[in-house]
Design a protein around this motif. Structure first.
Motif, mmCIF file in Angstrom:
data_model
loop_
_atom_site.group_PDB
_atom_site.id
_atom_site.type_symbol
_atom_site.label_atom_id
_atom_site.label_comp_id
_atom_site.label_asym_id
_atom_site.label_seq_id
_atom_site.Cartn_x
_atom_site.Cartn_y
_atom_site.Cartn_z
ATOM 1 N N VAL A 8 4.286 1.575 5.183
ATOM 2 C CA VAL A 8 5.687 1.647 4.798
ATOM 3 C C VAL A 8 6.112 3.090 4.612
ATOM 4 C CG1 VAL A 8 7.364 1.010 3.043
ATOM 5 C CG2 VAL A 8 5.561 -0.584 3.674
ATOM 6 N N LYS A 10 7.861 6.292 3.072
ATOM 7 C CA LYS A 10 8.148 6.683 1.698
ATOM 8 C C LYS A 10 9.505 7.357 1.611
ATOM 9 C CE LYS A 10 4.380 9.151 1.413
ATOM 10 N NZ LYS A 10 3.608 8.779 2.562
ATOM 11 N N ASN A 77 16.730 -5.449 2.002
ATOM 12 C CA ASN A 77 15.898 -5.646 0.820
ATOM 13 C C ASN A 77 16.414 -4.725 -0.279
ATOM 14 O OD1 ASN A 77 13.934 -7.468 2.015
ATOM 15 N ND2 ASN A 77 13.197 -5.687 3.144
ATOM 16 N N ILE A 168 9.971 2.629 -6.369
ATOM 17 C CA ILE A 168 10.197 2.265 -4.970
ATOM 18 C C ILE A 168 8.886 2.368 -4.190
ATOM 19 C CG2 ILE A 168 11.202 3.096 -2.810
ATOM 20 C CD1 ILE A 168 13.321 1.689 -4.171
ATOM 21 N N ASN A 169 8.186 3.486 -4.333
ATOM 22 C CA ASN A 169 6.931 3.684 -3.605
ATOM 23 C C ASN A 169 5.907 2.610 -3.944
ATOM 24 O OD1 ASN A 169 7.896 5.943 -2.325
ATOM 25 N ND2 ASN A 169 6.949 7.399 -3.725
ATOM 26 N N GLU A 172 7.001 -0.816 -2.443
ATOM 27 C CA GLU A 172 6.862 -0.825 -0.991
ATOM 28 C C GLU A 172 5.404 -0.941 -0.571
ATOM 29 O OE1 GLU A 172 10.811 1.454 0.691
ATOM 30 O OE2 GLU A 172 8.956 2.613 0.509
ATOM 31 N N LYS A 173 4.518 -0.240 -1.264
ATOM 32 C CA LYS A 173 3.089 -0.323 -0.940
ATOM 33 C C LYS A 173 2.539 -1.715 -1.249
ATOM 34 C CE LYS A 173 2.321 4.013 0.260
ATOM 35 N NZ LYS A 173 1.812 4.410 1.587
ATOM 36 N N THR A 175 4.234 -4.629 -1.289
ATOM 37 C CA THR A 175 4.807 -5.716 -0.491
ATOM 38 C C THR A 175 4.771 -5.471 1.010
ATOM 39 O OG1 THR A 175 7.043 -4.776 -0.568
ATOM 40 C CG2 THR A 175 6.403 -6.225 -2.389
ATOM 41 N N LEU A 177 7.165 -4.103 2.459
ATOM 42 C CA LEU A 177 8.577 -4.159 2.827
ATOM 43 C C LEU A 177 9.257 -2.837 2.513
ATOM 44 C CD1 LEU A 177 9.641 -7.645 1.405
ATOM 45 C CD2 LEU A 177 9.200 -7.080 3.801
ATOM 46 N N LYS A 178 10.139 -2.411 3.386
ATOM 47 C CA LYS A 178 10.968 -1.238 3.111
ATOM 48 C C LYS A 178 12.113 -1.656 2.207
ATOM 49 C CE LYS A 178 12.841 2.902 3.783
ATOM 50 N NZ LYS A 178 13.893 2.750 2.756
ATOM 51 N N MET A 179 12.270 -0.976 1.072
ATOM 52 C CA MET A 179 13.394 -1.245 0.187
ATOM 53 C C MET A 179 14.593 -0.439 0.671
ATOM 54 S SD MET A 179 12.344 -3.442 -2.035
ATOM 55 C CE MET A 179 11.221 -4.140 -0.821
#
Length: 368
Positions: A8, A10, A77, A168-169, A172-173, A175, A177-179
């Protein structure tokens, strides 16, 4: 969606200190989901009013500024955080905001807590909305604002220790998924929202006592407003499932709030509409790339959604255990977790829910 969470991208780590037009001194709220849920039937009038309010919402800088509507025609997302603000750092004004702290370059470790973390997934066709709660005590690798990790800890430590970008980081790591966006709400707005709509009805299945808040909850239907509504969504002591039942309560309240708005004409009543929008936006912080125009357009694109189109869930849990350093922690179920977030990323949630029909939030009468 990438098969490996490490793939993902960052986001950046700088922050903005833009102040809102109506600065409120903080307390605690939740649910940016309401950005999604409140406008469901409001149409153009709601979107216009919302847009004006959202233009004054405080922001933190995660990504470069976006076009007026960067989200049109694609799935989204949104990471939702409910923030509980503690005491300011020594020498800080008492009403220093999250946006100001993020912009300072010196995040106040331990000042904020985020005991509510949710991912809101909105498919490209805008016909459904999926909300997945992440238990705050989930024992996961914690990533900092630079995307580096040195240890695992409870998930809510990401916000407390590292702020918005670190959170956020970390998510994202976890899931893969990109937030696309971030929204943080101060819990006090929950009281204002419940009052703005004239109270929200919930059902208490059984009587019990909450020793932490010193509240007796009696079985039966109750209309909750103001502090009582906040007490409801914060309760975890006295519930058989503890924090898991608190998550269900929070989701149940949101579902009931949405139903109240749909049935009472909130979005078509100018007075109620103004109070409701203000209760949300006055307690809201979003990423700088999410403009008021883009949020208003998103709201308008969701005007056909009903309560039946919104699915509430919790990330799959394997169990709990005691860590020698961090105490009681939640162990997520890795295989099923990957299956869930792959389904979200690929917009194949229909198949996932057919396979796991019991994963959704129970009926209102069955939520403790």
């Amino acid at each position: 969606m990438s098969d490996a969470p490490e793939a993902v991208r960052k986001p950046g780590s700088r922050a903005s200190n833009r102040r809102s037009f109506r600065q409120r001194h903080p307390a605690i709220v939740w649910s940016v989901v309401l950005i999604v849920l409140l406008p469901l039937v409001g149409g153009a009038a709601y979107a216009w009013n919302l847009k004006r309010k959202l233009d004054d919402v405080e922001t933190v800088k995660l990504n470069p500024k976006s076009a007026p509507d960067p989200d049109e025609g694609r799935a989204l997302n949104v990471l939702l955080l409910g923030s509980d603000k503690g005491e300011p750092k020594k020498g800080q004004p008492k009403n220093t905001t999250i946006a100001e702290d993020a912009a300072s370059g010196d995040w106040p470790v331990g000042k904020y807590r985020s005991d509510t973390l949710m991912i809101v997934h909105i498919p490209a066709d805008r016909k459904k909305v999926y909300l997945v709660s992440l238990p705050r005590d989930s024992f996961v690798p914690i990533y900092d604002a630079e995307g580096k990790t040195t240890h695992s800890e409870k998930l809510n430590a990401a916000f407390s220790m590292g702020g918005p970008v670190a959170t956020i980081n970390t998510v994202e790591k976890l899931t893969g998924l990109k937030m696309d966006h971030l929204a943080i709400i101060d819990w006090a707005g929950f009281k204002d929202l419940s009052s703005a709509v004239g109270g929200v009805e919930v059902t208490i299945p059984r009587s019990f006592y909450d020793p932490q808040q010193k509240i007796q909850w009696n079985a039966g239907k109750q209309t909750l407003e103001g502090k009582k509504a906040l007490d409801y969504v914060r309760t975890r002591y006295g519930l058989a499932g503890g924090d898991f039942d608190r998550i269900k309560r929070q989701q149940n309240f949101m579902r009931a709030l949405m139903g109240k708005m749909l049935s009472s004409g909130v979005t078509t009543n100018p007075n109620k509409l103004t109070k409701t929008v203000s209760a949300l936006t006055d307690n809201l912080t979003v990423d700088e790339g999410w403009s008021g125009t883009a949020m208003a357009k998103l709201a308008l694109s969701l005007r056909g959604i009903t309560t039946d189109d919104v699915t509430f869930m919790t990330a799959p849990v394997q169990g709990t255990q005691t860590d020698p350093t961090y105490g009681s922690v939640v162990i997520l179920q890795p295989d099923k977790l990957a299956e869930l977030f792959t389904a979200l990323g690929d917009d194949r949630m229909g198949r996932y829910l057919k396979k796991y029909p019991d994963d959704v939030l129970p009926d209102a009468e069955d939520v403790s």
